[in-house]
Design a protein around this motif. Sequence first.
Motif, mmCIF file in Angstrom:
data_model
loop_
_atom_site.group_PDB
_atom_site.id
_atom_site.type_symbol
_atom_site.label_atom_id
_atom_site.label_comp_id
_atom_site.label_asym_id
_atom_site.label_seq_id
_atom_site.Cartn_x
_atom_site.Cartn_y
_atom_site.Cartn_z
ATOM 1 N N MET A 22 52.392 32.459 -65.237
ATOM 2 C CA MET A 22 51.814 32.232 -66.516
ATOM 3 C C MET A 22 50.447 31.679 -66.268
ATOM 4 O O MET A 22 50.088 31.382 -65.209
ATOM 5 N N THR A 23 49.736 31.452 -67.156
ATOM 6 C CA THR A 23 48.386 31.051 -66.895
ATOM 7 C C THR A 23 48.137 29.688 -67.475
ATOM 8 O O THR A 23 49.043 29.014 -67.865
ATOM 9 N N PRO A 24 46.880 29.282 -67.514
ATOM 10 C CA PRO A 24 46.513 27.935 -67.725
ATOM 11 C C PRO A 24 47.465 27.009 -68.452
ATOM 12 O O PRO A 24 47.606 25.909 -68.038
ATOM 13 N N GLN A 25 48.054 27.401 -69.580
ATOM 14 C CA GLN A 25 48.939 26.458 -70.255
ATOM 15 C C GLN A 25 50.382 26.816 -69.982
ATOM 16 O O GLN A 25 50.884 27.788 -70.499
ATOM 17 N N PRO A 26 51.096 26.080 -69.137
ATOM 18 C CA PRO A 26 52.486 26.401 -68.925
ATOM 19 C C PRO A 26 53.236 26.345 -70.254
ATOM 20 O O PRO A 26 53.032 25.449 -71.034
ATOM 21 N N PRO A 27 54.090 27.322 -70.514
ATOM 22 C CA PRO A 27 54.803 27.425 -71.764
ATOM 23 C C PRO A 27 55.964 26.471 -71.944
ATOM 24 O O PRO A 27 56.043 25.445 -71.332
ATOM 25 N N LYS A 28 56.906 26.852 -72.791
ATOM 26 C CA LYS A 28 58.033 26.026 -73.057
ATOM 27 C C LYS A 28 59.337 26.735 -72.799
ATOM 28 O O LYS A 28 59.346 27.911 -72.604
ATOM 29 N N LEU A 46 58.621 18.853 -62.040
ATOM 30 C CA LEU A 46 57.651 18.734 -60.968
ATOM 31 C C LEU A 46 56.414 17.992 -61.468
ATOM 32 O O LEU A 46 56.016 18.144 -62.619
ATOM 33 N N THR A 47 55.827 17.196 -60.576
ATOM 34 C CA THR A 47 54.592 16.470 -60.903
ATOM 35 C C THR A 47 53.540 16.836 -59.866
ATOM 36 O O THR A 47 53.319 16.089 -58.906
ATOM 37 N N PRO A 48 52.898 17.983 -60.022
ATOM 38 C CA PRO A 48 51.974 18.480 -58.996
ATOM 39 C C PRO A 48 50.809 17.537 -58.746
ATOM 40 O O PRO A 48 50.243 16.968 -59.679
ATOM 41 N N ARG A 49 50.453 17.388 -57.473
ATOM 42 C CA ARG A 49 49.297 16.592 -57.086
ATOM 43 C C ARG A 49 48.175 17.540 -56.676
ATOM 44 O O ARG A 49 47.693 17.523 -55.538
ATOM 45 N N VAL A 50 47.839 18.403 -57.606
ATOM 46 C CA VAL A 50 46.737 19.355 -57.449
ATOM 47 C C VAL A 50 45.957 19.334 -58.758
ATOM 48 O O VAL A 50 46.447 18.823 -59.775
ATOM 49 N N PRO A 51 44.722 19.856 -58.773
ATOM 50 C CA PRO A 51 43.961 19.867 -60.026
ATOM 51 C C PRO A 51 44.765 20.502 -61.166
ATOM 52 O O PRO A 51 45.400 21.549 -60.988
ATOM 53 N N MET A 52 44.726 19.887 -62.324
ATOM 54 C CA MET A 52 45.520 20.357 -63.452
ATOM 55 C C MET A 52 45.168 21.786 -63.856
ATOM 56 O O MET A 52 46.006 22.525 -64.379
ATOM 57 N N ALA A 53 43.945 22.197 -63.589
ATOM 58 C CA ALA A 53 43.539 23.566 -63.925
ATOM 59 C C ALA A 53 44.376 24.601 -63.182
ATOM 60 O O ALA A 53 44.438 25.764 -63.598
ATOM 61 N N ARG A 54 45.029 24.191 -62.084
ATOM 62 C CA ARG A 54 45.838 25.123 -61.300
ATOM 63 C C ARG A 54 47.327 25.032 -61.620
ATOM 64 O O ARG A 54 48.134 25.772 -61.038
ATOM 65 N N GLY A 113 54.266 15.501 -65.766
ATOM 66 C CA GLY A 113 54.345 16.745 -65.007
ATOM 67 C C GLY A 113 54.718 17.935 -65.855
ATOM 68 O O GLY A 113 54.330 18.056 -67.013
ATOM 69 N N VAL A 114 55.510 18.825 -65.251
ATOM 70 C CA VAL A 114 55.890 20.094 -65.871
ATOM 71 C C VAL A 114 57.383 20.317 -65.665
ATOM 72 O O VAL A 114 57.907 20.117 -64.573
ATOM 73 N N VAL A 115 58.055 20.727 -66.739
ATOM 74 C CA VAL A 115 59.443 21.164 -66.648
ATOM 75 C C VAL A 115 59.440 22.683 -66.614
ATOM 76 O O VAL A 115 58.824 23.327 -67.463
ATOM 77 N N ILE A 116 60.115 23.243 -65.612
ATOM 78 C CA ILE A 116 60.190 24.694 -65.464
ATOM 79 C C ILE A 116 61.641 25.117 -65.605
ATOM 80 O O ILE A 116 62.518 24.640 -64.876
ATOM 81 N N GLY A 117 61.882 26.011 -66.549
ATOM 82 C CA GLY A 117 63.233 26.509 -66.774
ATOM 83 C C GLY A 117 63.393 27.912 -66.237
ATOM 84 O O GLY A 117 62.485 28.742 -66.321
ATOM 85 N N ILE A 118 64.555 28.181 -65.665
ATOM 86 C CA ILE A 118 64.886 29.505 -65.145
ATOM 87 C C ILE A 118 66.207 29.946 -65.760
ATOM 88 O O ILE A 118 67.195 29.205 -65.729
ATOM 89 N N GLY A 119 66.217 31.135 -66.331
ATOM 90 C CA GLY A 119 67.449 31.720 -66.830
ATOM 91 C C GLY A 119 67.682 33.031 -66.106
ATOM 92 O O GLY A 119 66.780 33.868 -66.032
ATOM 93 N N LEU A 120 68.868 33.213 -65.548
ATOM 94 C CA LEU A 120 69.150 34.400 -64.740
ATOM 95 C C LEU A 120 70.545 34.923 -65.062
ATOM 96 O O LEU A 120 71.536 34.203 -64.940
ATOM 97 N N ASN A 121 70.625 36.185 -65.464
ATOM 98 C CA ASN A 121 71.912 36.831 -65.696
ATOM 99 C C ASN A 121 72.512 37.224 -64.350
ATOM 100 O O ASN A 121 71.907 37.998 -63.608
ATOM 101 N N VAL A 122 73.691 36.706 -64.068
ATOM 102 C CA VAL A 122 74.320 36.987 -62.774
ATOM 103 C C VAL A 122 75.448 38.004 -62.911
ATOM 104 O O VAL A 122 75.393 39.098 -62.351
ATOM 105 N N VAL A 177 47.503 23.093 -49.960
ATOM 106 C CA VAL A 177 46.122 23.589 -50.020
ATOM 107 C C VAL A 177 45.516 23.289 -51.396
ATOM 108 O O VAL A 177 44.671 24.027 -51.897
ATOM 109 N N ASP A 178 45.996 22.191 -52.003
ATOM 110 C CA ASP A 178 45.435 21.714 -53.265
ATOM 111 C C ASP A 178 45.600 22.731 -54.393
ATOM 112 O O ASP A 178 44.764 22.826 -55.290
ATOM 113 N N GLY A 179 46.669 23.508 -54.334
ATOM 114 C CA GLY A 179 46.957 24.450 -55.402
ATOM 115 C C GLY A 179 46.135 25.721 -55.362
ATOM 116 O O GLY A 179 46.133 26.476 -56.347
ATOM 117 N N GLU A 180 45.459 25.976 -54.259
ATOM 118 C CA GLU A 180 44.618 27.169 -54.180
ATOM 119 C C GLU A 180 45.525 28.399 -53.959
ATOM 120 O O GLU A 180 46.198 28.499 -52.939
#
Length: 311
Positions: free
Chosen positions: A1-7, A118-126, A180-189, A235-238
């Motif tokens: 996803m890009t700059p703004q992580p979704p919900k 997760l609480t990334p320690r990289v520039p927020m833009a990344r 930080g950021v909460v990342i959700g994963i949904g997977l049909n098994v 690598v600082d989120g590069e």
Amino acid sequence: MTPQPPKNRDKSADAEGRSAGRPGSGSARAGRWTDLARPPLNEHSLRRGMLRPGSLWSALDVVAATGSTNTDLAERAAEGTAAEGAVLVAEEQSAGRGRLDRHWSAPPRSGLFFSVYLTPRVPMARWGWLPLLTGVATAAALSREAGVDTALKWPNDLLVIVGGAERKAGGILAERAGQGVVIGIGLNVTLSEDELPVPTAGSLTLAGARSTDRDILLRAVLRSLEHWYREWQAVDGEPAASGLLEAYATGCATLGRSVRAELPGDTEIVGEAVAIDGDGRLVVATAGGVQRPIAAGDIVHLRAADAGEAG
């Protein structure tokens, strides 16, 4: 996803009070073996295997049912009760949401429905790379453990091949929470054809997976996610230096395809998806030769006939 992580998904307790507020509530209930083909996750074994010294993962809770693991974990993060590496897994989600508030539902214990903090320690833009990173990590884990070739549809869908056609077997959704950021994963098994919510959905079982053991698959995804997250942070989120940009582009089924990008504000762009740029945006080349970076939107893969008509 890009700059703004979704919900992601909402979460509410069920009639018996089984909620994310009761870690482990899914571990020892009378009805846990009602479907012998779909055994419950082994919370104790998962904790023993994943919560090790030096590991990214700091806590792992399995709940029997809730509305949304993302909503629950985001609440914990906002309250300051979730540390980085917290994992919340639900055997069933009653109010799951995908991107654009689409509903996500599946029978109990038929898939993996979990969120990580997760609480990334990289520039927020990344930080916008996190959902794409999660897609790479998940696809790699499924290929290795389930033997299923999993492709990525930009920005956050997991695709498998069922009967020669692409089907969506999972999705990824992220939202800012706490520090930080909460990342959700949904997977049909193990969903069967008649259990699919829509005809375009798929599952690992329908894709011919050699393993549908959810404990093994969850461990594999978490280990792969930890690997990619550490590489990216080192690598600082590069994205190029970490190998993330190349890995995502290699596994992205959207690139090289004719697409229709349905954008906010009821506008759309039709063209060929030609690249993922350094900000994680999808670059679409229109018929007029203009290259448009797409930061957010709904992407439709077009057939050749559709692309010709649109053009």
